[in-house]
Design an enzyme around this catalytic site. Structure first.
Site, PDB file in Angstrom:
ATOM      1  N   HIS A 414       1.386  -1.495  13.334  1.00 49.74           N
ATOM      2  CA  HIS A 414       1.750  -0.818  14.651  1.00 49.74           C
ATOM      3  C   HIS A 414       1.107  -1.545  15.809  1.00 49.74           C
ATOM      4  O   HIS A 414       1.991  -1.602  16.826  1.00 49.74           O
ATOM      5  CB  HIS A 414       1.523   0.566  14.675  1.00 49.74           C
ATOM      6  CG  HIS A 414       2.292   1.575  13.684  1.00 49.74           C
ATOM      7  ND1 HIS A 414       2.666   2.837  14.286  1.00 49.74           N
ATOM      8  CD2 HIS A 414       2.887   1.401  12.542  1.00 49.74           C
ATOM      9  CE1 HIS A 414       3.265   3.475  13.552  1.00 49.74           C
ATOM     10  NE2 HIS A 414       3.384   2.686  12.374  1.00 49.74           N
ATOM     11  N   HIS A 542       3.776  -1.348   1.949  1.00 46.02           N
ATOM     12  CA  HIS A 542       3.812   0.273   1.679  1.00 46.02           C
ATOM     13  C   HIS A 542       3.288   0.569   0.247  1.00 46.02           C
ATOM     14  O   HIS A 542       3.148   1.720  -0.002  1.00 46.02           O
ATOM     15  CB  HIS A 542       5.400   0.671   1.736  1.00 46.02           C
ATOM     16  CG  HIS A 542       5.844   1.008   3.084  1.00 46.02           C
ATOM     17  ND1 HIS A 542       6.886   0.995   3.468  1.00 46.02           N
ATOM     18  CD2 HIS A 542       4.975   1.314   4.085  1.00 46.02           C
ATOM     19  CE1 HIS A 542       7.199   1.236   4.736  1.00 46.02           C
ATOM     20  NE2 HIS A 542       6.031   1.314   5.155  1.00 46.02           N
ATOM     21  N   THR A 543       3.055  -0.383  -0.642  1.00 44.74           N
ATOM     22  CA  THR A 543       2.409  -0.080  -1.798  1.00 44.74           C
ATOM     23  C   THR A 543       0.950   0.561  -1.641  1.00 44.74           C
ATOM     24  O   THR A 543       0.392   1.055  -2.531  1.00 44.74           O
ATOM     25  CB  THR A 543       2.209  -1.648  -2.669  1.00 44.74           C
ATOM     26  OG1 THR A 543       1.903  -1.047  -4.073  1.00 44.74           O
ATOM     27  CG2 THR A 543       1.100  -2.418  -2.130  1.00 44.74           C
ATOM     28  N   ASN A 561       1.748   6.757  -8.388  1.00 43.22           N
ATOM     29  CA  ASN A 561       0.589   7.790  -8.503  1.00 43.22           C
ATOM     30  C   ASN A 561      -0.350   7.309  -7.318  1.00 43.22           C
ATOM     31  O   ASN A 561      -0.404   6.025  -6.797  1.00 43.22           O
ATOM     32  CB  ASN A 561       0.171   7.927  -9.797  1.00 43.22           C
ATOM     33  CG  ASN A 561      -0.184   6.586 -10.496  1.00 43.22           C
ATOM     34  OD1 ASN A 561      -0.781   5.834  -9.927  1.00 43.22           O
ATOM     35  ND2 ASN A 561       0.039   6.711 -11.818  1.00 43.22           N
ATOM     36  N   ILE A 567      -3.809  -0.289  -4.788  1.00 45.81           N
ATOM     37  CA  ILE A 567      -3.757  -1.412  -5.183  1.00 45.81           C
ATOM     38  C   ILE A 567      -2.715  -2.490  -4.567  1.00 45.81           C
ATOM     39  O   ILE A 567      -1.387  -1.800  -4.462  1.00 45.81           O
ATOM     40  CB  ILE A 567      -3.348  -1.301  -6.892  1.00 45.81           C
ATOM     41  CG1 ILE A 567      -4.411  -0.747  -7.477  1.00 45.81           C
ATOM     42  CG2 ILE A 567      -3.212  -2.811  -7.261  1.00 45.81           C
ATOM     43  CD1 ILE A 567      -4.047  -0.656  -9.202  1.00 45.81           C
ATOM     44  N   ASP A 569      -0.228  -4.856  -4.463  1.00 47.19           N
ATOM     45  CA  ASP A 569       0.515  -6.075  -5.489  1.00 47.19           C
ATOM     46  C   ASP A 569       1.986  -5.768  -5.359  1.00 47.19           C
ATOM     47  O   ASP A 569       2.247  -5.139  -4.265  1.00 47.19           O
ATOM     48  CB  ASP A 569       0.131  -5.659  -6.766  1.00 47.19           C
ATOM     49  CG  ASP A 569       0.349  -4.404  -7.441  1.00 47.19           C
ATOM     50  OD1 ASP A 569       1.093  -3.618  -6.777  1.00 47.19           O
ATOM     51  OD2 ASP A 569      -0.027  -3.947  -8.679  1.00 47.19           O
TER      52      ASP A 569
END
Length: 604
Positions: A414, A542-543, A561, A567, A569
């Site tokens: 941001h 966003h992962t 989940n 993580i 990746d």
């Protein structure tokens, strides 16, 4: 490096000197050949970079001028001051600079001079060291046989994207090929006059003309749109970016034009959208806007050029206002001479140099306040990583842990997503956000004055407040991304020296709303000057973490989940493609998507 200081005045002097030499060349074809040769010299110096090799090379002032792939460049860089005024300029006035720095600065200069209204002012960092022996260099320069060569050089070895490759080859708008050197004669654009102008004409020529092969089924061939003796050409490595010519079958690129060969007049070359879709789309983007609108091309070229000319260098620094007044014990002007994959802690001497094209004039004024500290060591950078790993590991709930580390990345993002290259108050990573604005909802739960509720802010206050907020937010985001990547694989480069801004009223209005790709385009492409590839890559972050209905109105993780949300990746991309996503509410702009029941804790 040969010198202790590289000032803005010296950088401008190089531009003026080369403009003077160029203007004394009365023949436009020879003038284009001269300035195009300078760009080719710098490009051949960086195109031998191989990120996978022990001798990575790159911009190091080393070429084998006797090798056929560099034919003609010795007519630019020789010891005869009359025949080679470019080399004479270096010897007489700028030999305190490394050859590598001079070649890049000179290419930047002639590109600026050749761009309409001197519009394209490329960023520049210095500190490259020269190499005197580079036996593997010439074998890495692409042969002009097709896109396999482009892919090997730009994508596989240099680590660039197809968008970068297309942008860099747009420099063919300058100069001409010479049959005595490369075996290919002619300008890439319509005439000698056009060959002295740096703009998007190259892309217009590729798409609009009816190009055909001079010789069919020949790998080292070139293309023409006129008779065989017309002084225009494209190489296979140019045409293949926009057309699928991999099998070299006879065809014409635009059968709506006169292809000047009845055997191919009715055979339309297939476009490259199915074999090189990113390259195909890059052409479309660079050609967007009016005939004189070069912004999309200039933004992509600037980004690609900076990547290409800094590959392999980890300690480059920015220009200073004055070498006389800038000798201060607080900041060294001597870059280290190492070349490695370890990120440098050396600050640039200009505030947060923007490595993107700016259509408006770059200000030479100093930032309003100086960085808070005199040194940022690798040890301190690593301490931040370890401290944040410790805080994260003390959060036992995986969902909360993902939310914490994702929040740090969101905070840094941001802070940089309010950058507007076209605005007077450009903003960007400056440690300034309006935490009360709805678009930043939830970030005040990360950055507050309660040391129990906000351990991240407490860490800054207690241990790292000598660093600007802006530097800390970026360093912290780098840290949690490294910690979250498998085997701590992703070690992001880091430069420091950002200064904080305490008032940024326009910031929140520039953060994208999650309503669609119009928002993405406005923020990442139009204002930040990035590419769609860049935008997709950044949204892959966003992962990490989750959305919260109390803040954004959107609840859930982007991945399967809570465990996956800790993580870093490529799972985000797998989720987007492999799941059966549907809208929770149809025909609603500020909506989200799910692949489970409405109460399943996943979203896009």
């Amino acid at each position: 490096p040969r010198m202790q200081c590289f000032s803005k005045e010296m950088y401008e002097d190089i531009r003026v000197d080369l403009e003077d030499i160029s203007n004394r060349i009365s023949n436009r074809g020879d003038r284009g050949h001269f300035i195009g040769g300078i760009v080719r010299l710098a490009a051949h110096d960086f195109m031998d970079f191989d990120r996978n090799a022990v001798d990575q090379l790159g911009s190091d002032g080393c070429l084998d001028f006797s090798h056929s792939v560099n034919a003609g460049l010795s007519d630019l860089w020789c010891d005869d001051p009359i025949a080679c005024p470019f080399k004479a300029l270096y010897d007489d006035k700028y030999s305190s600079i490394s050859r590598a720095d001079f070649w890049v600065a000179a290419a930047n200069a002639v590109i600026k001079n050749a761009s309409p209204n001197r519009q394209l002012d490329l960023p520049f960092l210095w500190g490259r060291t020269d190499t005197d022996n580079c036996p593997n260099s010439s074998n890495r320069i692409p042969e002009p046989t097709g896109c396999d060569d482009n892919e090997a050089v730009f994508i596989s070895r240099m680590g660039l994207t197809w968008t970068d490759a297309v942008a860099l080859l747009g420099a063919h708008t300058l100069g001409r090929g010479d049959a005595n050197f490369s075996g290919h004669a002619g300008t890439w654009v319509q005439d000698d006059r056009e060959s002295t102008i740096f703009d998007k004409q190259y892309f217009q020529e590729v798409v609009n003309r009816g190009w055909r092969q001079r010789q069919t089924n020949v790998a080292d061939n070139n293309w023409t749109w006129g008779g065989n003796n017309r002084g225009v050409m494209m190489l296979n490595t140019d045409i293949c970016l926009r057309f699928d010519i991999d099998d070299l079958s006879p065809c014409c690129t635009n059968i709506g034009q006169n292809c000047r060969d009845n055997s191919v007049q009715g055979i339309q070359c297939r476009d490259s959208s199915s074999v090189r879709p990113e390259a195909f789309q890059a052409f479309n983007r660079f050609l967007s806007g009016g005939g004189n609108d070069n912004d999309a091309f200039f933004a992509a070229f600037s980004s690609a050029w900076v990547k290409a000319t800094t590959n392999g260098h980890d300690s480059l620094i920015g220009l200073v206002d004055s070498c006389e007044s800038s000798s201060s014990p607080t900041q060294s002007m001597v870059p280290t001479s190492t070349r490695s994959n370890v990120p440098s802690m050396m600050p640039t001497l200009t505030h947060n140099p923007t490595l993107t094209y700016k259509p408006t004039q770059i200000s030479t004024e100093e930032p309003s306040s100086a960085p808070r500290m005199q040194c940022f060591s690798k040890e301190m950078y690593e301490d931040i990583r370890v401290d944040l790993e410790d805080i994260s590991n003390r959060i036992s709930n995986r969902g909360d842990r993902g939310h914490f580390i994702g929040g740090i990345v969101r905070l840094a993002a941001h802070d940089f997503m309010d950058f507007d290259r076209n605005a007077v108050d450009q903003l960007g990573s400056d440690g300034c956000l309006d935490f009360s604005h709805s678009v930043n909802a939830g970030l005040s739960d990360l950055w507050c004055d309660d040391p129990i509720a906000c351990p991240f802010k407490a860490l800054y206050d207690d241990k790292y407040s000598s660093i600007s907020r802006a530097d800390f937010w970026v360093a912290a985001a780098n840290a949690v991304i490294k910690n979250a990547s498998p085997n701590r694989q992703l070690d992001l480069p880091f430069l420091w020296g950002r200064t904080d801004t305490d008032n940024c009223p326009n910031s929140s209005n520039r953060i994208p709303e999650p309503t669609g790709c119009d928002d993405n385009e406005a923020v990442f492409i139009s204002r930040m000057g990035l590419t769609w590839t860049d935008a997709v890559a950044l949204l892959g972050a966003h992962t990490l973490g989750r959305g919260d209905a109390n803040f954004s109105g959107h609840a859930g993780t982007w991945v399967q989940n809570d465990r996956e949300s800790t993580i870093f990746d490529k799972q985000y991309f797998q989720e987007v493609v492999n799941r059966g996503w549907r809208q929770r509410q149809t025909n609603v702009a500020d909506n989200n998507w799910t692949w489970g029941g409405n109460n399943r804790g996943v979203m896009m």
